[in-house]
Design a protein around this motif. Structure first.
Motif, mmCIF file in Angstrom:
data_model
loop_
_atom_site.group_PDB
_atom_site.id
_atom_site.type_symbol
_atom_site.label_atom_id
_atom_site.label_comp_id
_atom_site.label_asym_id
_atom_site.label_seq_id
_atom_site.Cartn_x
_atom_site.Cartn_y
_atom_site.Cartn_z
ATOM 1 N N GLU A 203 0.801 -1.081 -0.031
ATOM 2 C CA GLU A 203 0.055 -0.067 -0.030
ATOM 3 C C GLU A 203 0.982 1.271 0.131
ATOM 4 O O GLU A 203 1.675 1.530 0.449
ATOM 5 C CB GLU A 203 -0.943 0.168 1.081
ATOM 6 N N PHE A 204 0.298 2.190 -0.848
ATOM 7 C CA PHE A 204 1.141 3.456 -1.010
ATOM 8 C C PHE A 204 0.408 4.586 -1.011
ATOM 9 O O PHE A 204 0.564 5.531 0.267
ATOM 10 C CB PHE A 204 1.901 3.611 -2.174
ATOM 11 N N GLY A 205 -0.732 4.672 -1.497
ATOM 12 C CA GLY A 205 -1.565 6.035 -1.613
ATOM 13 C C GLY A 205 -1.990 6.426 -0.406
ATOM 14 O O GLY A 205 -1.866 7.757 -0.085
ATOM 15 N N SER A 206 -2.534 5.517 0.392
ATOM 16 C CA SER A 206 -3.428 6.057 1.667
ATOM 17 C C SER A 206 -2.452 6.295 2.722
ATOM 18 O O SER A 206 -2.565 7.103 3.840
ATOM 19 C CB SER A 206 -4.465 5.238 2.330
ATOM 20 N N VAL A 207 -1.070 5.514 2.691
ATOM 21 C CA VAL A 207 -0.453 5.870 3.822
ATOM 22 C C VAL A 207 0.677 7.045 3.687
ATOM 23 O O VAL A 207 0.580 7.703 4.773
ATOM 24 C CB VAL A 207 0.800 4.518 3.858
ATOM 25 N N VAL A 208 1.091 7.618 2.554
ATOM 26 C CA VAL A 208 1.688 8.835 2.611
ATOM 27 C C VAL A 208 1.227 9.911 3.185
ATOM 28 O O VAL A 208 1.729 10.866 3.707
ATOM 29 C CB VAL A 208 2.200 9.145 1.058
ATOM 30 N N PHE A 209 -0.035 10.051 2.909
ATOM 31 C CA PHE A 209 -0.965 11.155 3.431
ATOM 32 C C PHE A 209 -0.749 11.233 5.048
ATOM 33 O O PHE A 209 -0.795 12.082 5.645
ATOM 34 C CB PHE A 209 -2.314 11.260 3.153
ATOM 35 N N ILE A 210 -1.133 10.000 5.757
ATOM 36 C CA ILE A 210 -1.352 10.042 7.208
ATOM 37 C C ILE A 210 -0.097 9.757 7.770
ATOM 38 O O ILE A 210 -0.124 9.883 9.030
ATOM 39 C CB ILE A 210 -2.577 8.910 7.495
ATOM 40 N N ALA A 211 1.127 9.260 7.029
ATOM 41 C CA ALA A 211 2.186 8.848 7.774
ATOM 42 C C ALA A 211 3.099 10.213 8.299
ATOM 43 O O ALA A 211 3.573 9.993 9.232
ATOM 44 C CB ALA A 211 2.844 7.962 6.848
ATOM 45 N N GLY A 212 2.980 11.299 7.555
ATOM 46 C CA GLY A 212 3.808 12.273 7.907
ATOM 47 C C GLY A 212 5.323 12.204 7.505
ATOM 48 O O GLY A 212 6.256 12.869 7.535
ATOM 49 N N ASN A 213 5.682 10.751 7.114
ATOM 50 C CA ASN A 213 6.990 10.501 6.636
ATOM 51 C C ASN A 213 8.134 10.791 7.067
ATOM 52 O O ASN A 213 9.147 11.549 6.368
ATOM 53 C CB ASN A 213 6.810 10.647 5.101
ATOM 54 N N LEU A 214 8.241 10.595 8.427
ATOM 55 C CA LEU A 214 9.479 10.885 9.239
ATOM 56 C C LEU A 214 10.576 9.751 8.881
ATOM 57 O O LEU A 214 10.308 8.584 9.244
ATOM 58 C CB LEU A 214 9.274 11.072 10.544
ATOM 59 N N PRO A 215 11.743 10.020 8.572
ATOM 60 C CA PRO A 215 12.851 9.104 8.449
ATOM 61 C C PRO A 215 12.849 8.319 9.704
ATOM 62 O O PRO A 215 12.808 8.931 10.598
ATOM 63 C CB PRO A 215 14.239 9.621 7.830
ATOM 64 N N PHE A 216 13.078 6.773 9.628
ATOM 65 C CA PHE A 216 13.228 5.826 10.642
ATOM 66 C C PHE A 216 12.112 5.704 11.415
ATOM 67 O O PHE A 216 11.958 4.808 12.360
ATOM 68 C CB PHE A 216 14.277 6.472 11.754
ATOM 69 N N ARG A 217 10.866 6.727 11.345
ATOM 70 C CA ARG A 217 9.598 6.397 12.049
ATOM 71 C C ARG A 217 8.570 6.093 11.416
ATOM 72 O O ARG A 217 7.871 5.037 11.640
ATOM 73 C CB ARG A 217 9.550 7.527 13.079
ATOM 74 N N THR A 218 8.099 6.928 10.386
ATOM 75 C CA THR A 218 6.951 6.527 9.547
ATOM 76 C C THR A 218 7.123 6.768 8.257
ATOM 77 O O THR A 218 6.441 7.172 7.363
ATOM 78 C CB THR A 218 5.874 7.635 9.860
ATOM 79 N N GLU A 219 8.315 6.178 7.839
ATOM 80 C CA GLU A 219 8.646 6.124 6.355
ATOM 81 C C GLU A 219 8.565 4.601 5.744
ATOM 82 O O GLU A 219 9.042 3.880 6.446
ATOM 83 C CB GLU A 219 9.942 6.453 6.350
ATOM 84 N N ILE A 220 7.718 4.503 4.873
ATOM 85 C CA ILE A 220 7.381 3.218 4.286
ATOM 86 C C ILE A 220 8.349 2.957 3.142
ATOM 87 O O ILE A 220 8.995 3.808 2.358
ATOM 88 C CB ILE A 220 5.954 2.892 3.830
#
Lengths: 269, 275
Positions: A203-220
Motif C-alpha cells: 500500500e502506498f496512496g493512503s499511507v503517505v498522507f497519514i504517515a507524515g513520512n519521518l525517516p526511521f519512524r513513519t517512512e514506508i
C-alpha cells in the motif's frame, strides 16, 4: 477440444510479456547491474531497515486486527438479520472502490490534531495522524474487505447439521464455535489475513498522507523507492523494488497454498 | 441456515434454538461490527464528501471549471477509454485460455495475472521508468526519435493498464471455472465455430461477471477523478490549520507532487489543483 487455444493463450502471453514480464526483467537486470556489494549496502542501510519494520510490521498488526474484526463482521452479516444489514454488506467493498489517496486524505482529516477525532484526543496527549498508529489505521482500512469477503462465503456454506449434532451431544454455543465452526473457518481466515497482509505491504496512496513520512519512524519502503528515483539512483531503487517484489511474491505463494487447502477443506465439508 | 430470527425483542417468542446465538452475543457482535465499520468506513466516506463540499456547492462546481481540472478530467477519461477495453479483451482471452484448457505453466500464468494486486503501485511505476526512462533500455532510442512515454500520456496509460488488468480476468476465471464447458462442447459437436461458441454460448453466460469486472477495472482507472476532488478539499482546509499541521500538509503535498512527477503514475494530471 474447444477452438481458440492458440489465439487466446498467445494473446494472453504477448500481453503479459509486454505489460509485466519485460518490465520486471528490467527490474531484475537493473538490480543485478549494480553489483552484489551495492545491492547489499542499499537494502541493509539503517534507514531502509527501519522502513521494513514500518511496512512489514505494521501491515502484520493491521492484518491481525482485520482477522479478528473481519470474522466478526462476516459472522454478523451472514447469521443475523437487522436493519441496515444490506448497506453494511455493500459498504465492505468501499476500500476497494475508493482511490487509496482519497482514503488517506480522509483518514488524515479525521485524525489530524486539529480535526474530528484528533481534536478530541489532543487533550490526552494522544496523536494518531503522522504516527505509526495512523499508518496502522490506514492499513486496516484497506485490508478489511479481504478478510470479510473470504470468510463470508464459507460461513454461508457451513452445514447446519454439524452445529445441530454438536448441540445434541451437549456442547454449549462456545464449545460448538470453538471446536466445530472455527476449525472449518480457519483456512479461510488465514487466506483472508494473508491477502490483507499482502495488500497492506504494497500500500502506498493512503499511507503517505497519514504517515507524515519521518525517516526511521513513519517512512514506508515504497516511499524510499521514490526518493531513490528522485536522486536518480536507479539501481538503488531497483534493489529496493526487487526486495519488495520478492516479499510480495512469497506472500502470494503462501496465499495460493492456503487457498488450495481452503478449497480442499470445503470439498470435504 | 440455523434458524435465524430477527433481533426484535419479543417476550412471547419460543425458546432459542440450540444452533442460534444468545441475544446478548448477537447484540454485542452486531454492535462491534457497527462501531468498527463506523470508525473505518462511514467516517472516512462522510469526511470525503464533507471536505469536497466544505466551501459550499458553488466552490465545488467552480473547481470543475478550472481549466487545469478540466484538462485533468479529460486526461483521466482518455486513459480509462484506452485502458479499460484493452484489459477487457485481455481478461476474456486469459480467462478463456486458463479455464478451457490444461497446459504446463497454467498456474504460473494465473499467478502472473494476480501480480499487480500484490505489487505496490510504486513498483509498477518503477519498472516502466527502468524500461522507458532516460536511463532505461529504450530511453536513448526514444529520445532520438523524440517519443515521450514516461511523464507523458503513454506512461500514464501503461501504469493504469498495469494496475487494472487483473480485475476483469480475476472476476471471470472463477466464474468460468464454476460454469464448466459442457454447453460449449455441445455447441462444438453441433458444428459451431469458436466465435459462434463465444458470442452465443459463453458471452451470455458470463455477461454479469464481465460487467462487474469492467466496472471494477474502470473504477480503478478513473480513481484519479475522485482523488482530484479530495485534493481540492484538503487544500482549502489547510488555511484553517495551525502552522504545524500546515507544514505536514505541505510535506504531504510535496510528496504527492514528487510521486506524480517522477512516476507519472495514475495520479498524474490530477495534481494541478494543489500546485
Amino acid at each position: 477440444m474447444i477452438p481458440g487455444f492458440g489465439l487466446t493463450l498467445g494473446y494472453s502471453i504477448i500481453y503479459l510479456s509486454l505489460i509485466v514480464l519485460i518490465p520486471f526483467s528490467a527490474l531484475i537486470l537493473k538490480t543485478a547491474s549494480g553489483g552484489w556489494e551495492h545491492f547489499w549496502q542499499t537494502v541493509t542501510a539503517p534507514r531502509v531497515v527501519a522502513s521494513y519494520w514500518v511496512s512489514f510490521g505494521l501491515s502484520f498488526y493491521a492484518a491481525i486486527v482485520n482477522g479478528v474484526f473481519g470474522v466478526i463482521a462476516a459472522w454478523v452479516l451472514v447469521r443475523y438479520r437487522f436493519p441496515g444489514r444490506r448497506i453494511l454488506d455493500a459498504m465492505v467493498d468501499l476500500p476497494f472502490a475508493l482511490p487509496t489517496a482519497v482514503a488517506g486524505i480522509a483518514l488524515t482529516a479525521i485524525y489530524a490534531p486539529n480535526d474530528w477525532i484528533g481534536e478530541l484526543l489532543k487533550p490526552y496527549g494522544i496523536k494518531i495522524a503522522f504516527t505509526q498508529f495512523g499508518i496502522f489505521l490506514a492499513l486496516t482500512f484497506i485490508g478489511l474487505p479481504f478478510v470479510v469477503r473470504t470468510v463470508q462465503p464459507i460461513i454461508e456454506d457451513l452445514a447446519s447439521d454439524v452445529e445441530e449434532a454438536a448441540a445434541c451431544l451437549g456442547a454449549n454455543r462456545w464449545q460448538t464455535f470453538w471446536r466445530v465452526i472455527f476449525p472449518s473457518l480457519l483456512p479461510a481466515i488465514l487466506t483472508g489475513v494473508t491477502l490483507a497482509y499482502g495488500r497492506a505491504v504494497g500500500e502506498f496512496g493512503s499511507v503517505v498522507f497519514i504517515a507524515g513520512n519521518l525517516p526511521f519512524r513513519t517512512e514506508i519502503t515504497p516511499l524510499l523507492i521514490i526518493s531513490k528515483l528522485e536522486q536518480y539512483d536507479y539501481s538503488g531503487a531497483a534493489a529496493l523494488g526487487f526486495v519488495m517484489l520478492c516479499v510480495s511474491f512469497s506472500i502470494l505463494l503462501v496465499s495460493n497454498v492456503l487457498q488450495a487447502w481452503n478449497n480442499k477443506r470445503r470439498g470435504i465439508a | 441456515m440455523a434458524g435465524v430470527s430477527t433481533l426484535s425483542l419479543n417476550a412471547n417468542r419460543p425458546p432459542r434454538r440450540a444452533t442460534a446465538d444468545a441475544l446478548w452475543i448477537k447484540i454485542l457482535l452486531t454492535a462491534t461490527t457497527f462501531v468498527f465499520f463506523a470508525l473505518f468506513l462511514f467516517l472516512p466516506l462522510f469526511v470525503v464528501f464533507q471536505m469536497a463540499f466544505s466551501k459550499g456547492v458553488p466552490l465545488f462546481i467552480h473547481a470543475f471549471q478550472d481549466p487545469y481540472t478540466i484538462k485533468a478530467i479529460q486526461l483521466t477519461l482518455l486513459v480509462a477509454v484506452i485502458a479499460v477495453p484493452l484489459n477487457t479483451i485481455f481478461g476474456l482471452a486469459a480467462a478463456w485460455s486458463v479455464t478451457r484448457y490444461r497446459f504446463t505453466g497454467r498456474l504460473f500464468l494465473i499467478t502472473l495475472i494476480d501480480l499487480p494486486l500484490w505489487v505496490s503501485p510504486v513498483i509498477g511505476g518503477l519498472i516502466y521508468v527502468l524500461v522507458f526512462g532516460a536511463q532505461g533500455w529504450f530511453g536513448p532510442w526514444l529520445r532520438e526519435h523524440d517519443i515521450r512515454i514516461i511523464f507523458a500520456v503513454p506512461g500514464i496509460v501503461l501504469a493504469t493498464v498495469f494496475v487494472t488488468f487483473p480485475f476483469v480476468a480475476r472476476g471471470l476465471i472463477p466464474l468460468m471455472q464454476a460454469q464448466g464447458i459442457k454447453e460449449e462442447e455441445a455447441a462444438l459437436t453441433l458444428g459451431a465455430n469458436g466465435w459462434q461458441i463465444f458470442f452465443r454460448i459463453t458471452l451470455p453466460k458470463i455477461k454479469w461477471g464481465l460487467l462487474y469486472g469492467v466496472i471494477l477495472c474502470n473504477a480503478r482507472a478513473m480513481g484519479g477523478i475522485w482523488r482530484g476532488l479530495g485534493c481540492i478539499g484538503s487544500h482549502s482546509r489547510t488555511n484553517e490549520h495551525d502552522a504545524a499541521t500546515r507544514r505536514d500538509s505541505l510535506q504531504r503535498v510535496s510528496i504527492r507532487r514528487r510521486v506524480c512527477r517522477r512516476l507519472s503514475s495514475r495520479c498524474s494530471g490530477n495534481n494541478h489543483p494543489i500546485h
